[in-house]
Design an enzyme around this catalytic site. Sequence first.
Site, PDB file in Angstrom:
ATOM      1  N   SER A 150      47.916 -31.243   7.355  1.00 15.83           N
ATOM      2  CA  SER A 150      48.852 -32.222   7.915  1.00 15.83           C
ATOM      3  C   SER A 150      49.923 -32.581   6.878  1.00 15.83           C
ATOM      4  O   SER A 150      50.580 -31.691   6.332  1.00 15.83           O
ATOM      5  CB  SER A 150      48.064 -33.455   8.379  1.00 15.83           C
ATOM      6  OG  SER A 150      48.853 -34.309   9.148  1.00 15.83           O
ATOM      7  N   ARG A 220      47.517 -47.962  14.124  1.00 13.72           N
ATOM      8  CA  ARG A 220      46.432 -47.011  13.977  1.00 13.72           C
ATOM      9  C   ARG A 220      45.956 -46.475  15.323  1.00 13.72           C
ATOM     10  O   ARG A 220      45.620 -45.299  15.463  1.00 13.72           O
ATOM     11  CB  ARG A 220      45.268 -47.672  13.238  1.00 13.72           C
ATOM     12  CG  ARG A 220      44.059 -46.791  13.055  1.00 13.72           C
ATOM     13  CD  ARG A 220      44.386 -45.522  12.291  1.00 13.72           C
ATOM     14  NE  ARG A 220      43.181 -44.834  11.864  1.00 13.72           N
ATOM     15  CZ  ARG A 220      43.185 -43.741  11.138  1.00 13.72           C
ATOM     16  NH1 ARG A 220      44.333 -43.198  10.746  1.00 13.72           N
ATOM     17  NH2 ARG A 220      42.068 -43.169  10.768  1.00 13.72           N
ATOM     18  N   ASP A 319      45.738 -28.965  18.913  1.00 13.89           N
ATOM     19  CA  ASP A 319      46.507 -29.935  18.121  1.00 13.89           C
ATOM     20  C   ASP A 319      47.867 -30.122  18.784  1.00 13.89           C
ATOM     21  O   ASP A 319      48.699 -29.224  18.763  1.00 13.89           O
ATOM     22  CB  ASP A 319      46.655 -29.405  16.694  1.00 13.89           C
ATOM     23  CG  ASP A 319      47.381 -30.385  15.777  1.00 13.89           C
ATOM     24  OD1 ASP A 319      47.904 -31.407  16.266  1.00 13.89           O
ATOM     25  OD2 ASP A 319      47.418 -30.113  14.557  1.00 13.89           O
ATOM     26  N   HIS A 352      44.363 -32.569  16.363  1.00 15.96           N
ATOM     27  CA  HIS A 352      44.863 -32.564  14.984  1.00 15.96           C
ATOM     28  C   HIS A 352      43.746 -32.834  13.980  1.00 15.96           C
ATOM     29  O   HIS A 352      43.730 -32.272  12.884  1.00 15.96           O
ATOM     30  CB  HIS A 352      45.957 -33.623  14.865  1.00 15.96           C
ATOM     31  CG  HIS A 352      46.667 -33.602  13.554  1.00 15.96           C
ATOM     32  ND1 HIS A 352      47.378 -32.506  13.111  1.00 15.96           N
ATOM     33  CD2 HIS A 352      46.786 -34.531  12.572  1.00 15.96           C
ATOM     34  CE1 HIS A 352      47.915 -32.769  11.923  1.00 15.96           C
ATOM     35  NE2 HIS A 352      47.557 -33.978  11.578  1.00 15.96           N
ATOM     36  N   ASP A 353      42.820 -33.687  14.363  1.00 16.97           N
ATOM     37  CA  ASP A 353      41.714 -34.039  13.474  1.00 16.97           C
ATOM     38  C   ASP A 353      40.841 -32.847  13.092  1.00 16.97           C
ATOM     39  O   ASP A 353      40.046 -32.947  12.149  1.00 16.97           O
ATOM     40  CB  ASP A 353      40.824 -35.099  14.143  1.00 16.97           C
ATOM     41  CG  ASP A 353      41.151 -36.501  13.647  1.00 16.97           C
ATOM     42  OD1 ASP A 353      42.060 -36.628  12.802  1.00 16.97           O
ATOM     43  OD2 ASP A 353      40.502 -37.455  14.102  1.00 16.97           O
TER      44      ASP A 353
END
Lengths: 378, 378
Positions: A150, A220, A319, A352-353
């Site tokens: 990332s 967040r 992602d 994405h994680d």
Amino acid sequence: MGSLGLVTPQAMHFAEPLLLQSGAQLGDYTLMYETYGTLNADKSNAVLICHALNASHHVAGHYATPKSAGWWDNMVGPGKPVDTDRFFVIGINNLGSCFGSTGPMHVNPATGKPYGAAFPLVTVEDWVAAQARLADRLGIEQFAAVMGGSLGGMQALSWAIMYPDRLRHCIVIASTPKLSAQNIAFNDVARQAILTDPDYHGGDFYEHDVVPKNGLKVARMIGHITYLSNDDMAEKFGRKLRNAAETNDYNFDFGIDFEIESYLRYQGDKFSEYFDANTYLLITKALDYFDPAREHGGDLTKALAGTKAQFLVASFSTDWRFSPERSREIVEALISNRRRVSYAEIDAPHGHDAFLLEDARYMNVVRAYYNRIALEVA
Amino acid sequence: MGSLGLVTPQAMHFAEPLLLQSGAQLGDYTLMYETYGTLNADKSNAVLICHALNASHHVAGHYATPKSAGWWDNMVGPGKPVDTDRFFVIGINNLGSCFGSTGPMHVNPATGKPYGAAFPLVTVEDWVAAQARLADRLGIEQFAAVMGGSLGGMQALSWAIMYPDRLRHCIVIASTPKLSAQNIAFNDVARQAILTDPDYHGGDFYEHDVVPKNGLKVARMIGHITYLSNDDMAEKFGRKLRNAAETNDYNFDFGIDFEIESYLRYQGDKFSEYFDANTYLLITKALDYFDPAREHGGDLTKALAGTKAQFLVASFSTDWRFSPERSREIVEALISNRRRVSYAEIDAPHGHDAFLLEDARYMNVVRAYYNRIALEVA
């Protein structure tokens, strides 16, 4: 695979001013870092790991307190894909962070008070320049590899552009050559949530003994949605009700009906308890500003023309924050430059994680690549 | 195609209490509505248009003030796809809205103060029940069509389920049979932004003479991102800087660097000036709660088994809020029930918002469908 066991963060102070891309200057600063494994005699086995938005120098191993494993502990350690029995691995905390390196919570020598929002905006390139100074001090002229996921991948890419002779391999995972309008939009909403929280106090909340908890929480939550895939969310949470075991009906109020709400609010609360609002703001700006092709009229091929490293680029199928398409832009620009590049598009459900999670195919790709690097080192 | 010209909203008061799905009850209430065209002698040409999150009964035509065109004025009018020379079209404002129908800003007879957050949560089905009462009063036993986009499409679908004999055609555009975890997540973040704004005052901000402007702004910015497609945003805004004509460089502060930031903040500001925070909260809840398959063990086919209407379902290729896949779930459930259904998946760049925008293929699909309905009416 063993564990690194207890690890200890170190601090390195730099008295030489750092001129930033903005034109501002940091008079002096401290960088926190950790190292794992042993630097070999010819200093050819060093690997630099760059962190993403909410992480730090604590890449692997653990501290004395429980639950303090490093953020890439599944990736870095003895016998792990980045094998600390063979490589000397450095985790470094970036300027402006809230985990020890000089940042908004530290005292601004000009005022005697915490920097707050007066901490100068730092860019990915500024971070890399600061990291290079740390490498200088450690006597590392050339890294075997610089690696990140990332935002960390953006730093690795910048290393290849800014210091082409100082890394042999550049490993860019789940990253992008620049943020899209949609990426920037999500960042800006998150920033607005923080900036308009009355507890933000224009960035000087430290002296008011509060934190802009609500703003950080919303920021967040927004971020977190973009880290997970739609499918993964559907599978893990779907429309499950939190009271499924009891009434299994809607509450008809603004409390928590769905599991996904409970999960996200919890993540937001937890984050707002440990993360600094000013750091969040400036790191999202560093993300927005990253665009190495910009000074080449938008031509990424030109931006990468001076690179000398070999590359591993990896992306994850689900992602949608930094989609495989964005990684392929990097790969294509590298191929146009006749750089040696390996590309892995990993079919993984976790969005994405995924770059932080255990996945056999992913881990094997990285392991195989490091095995190749190890041959050069030995 | 002509214009409807000046149109006038009307109010209809209902003294009979409405029992809501939550178990709560509205003692009496008013619905705002508009009509266009003329109801024919056998009352067979009535079309009901249901609105989405931020719209109202003002579907077409304009008011005396400039810039007051209805939200679907491109769709509804003389010679337009929903031709008011042939159909009697009704636009209706839902309960809980902030555009005239009884909602959180109105006086709660139980307290003598505005309802605020005490306004009962209403569901899509509650809205449809209230709409049916208005149809009763107008003497419309059966609509030629009930039609809506997004949340409006959910109402159309509910009409087909709740009152199978009261509509001959059901037109569901850019909609979904239920929100996904990701959809709910975005709604919940938006709600959190509003609920934690100190100016929200637990919903009683009216008496404090403030509105939770910051929370509403963030909520709208989040929503807006999900209404646009990634590609459309990239094309319209990309990474264009707002100061492109001047320095064309980053500002290195938390103001506006990118055009997309400017656009979204402007949209957020504008929205927060006219939309009610309590309405936003309750409408997002109505969206979250919609799930007609729920009482059939999640089986949409069973939920639609009792429908009698013919259906037109339409989706847009770049809509990632309610993707074509979600529309196809509806179509497949209808086909399983051997209902007559037309389905159009329109290749359009504008994401979810496409259902409101001019697009020749889209307009032609709707026009052709209404031409068919007109044959039945004449």
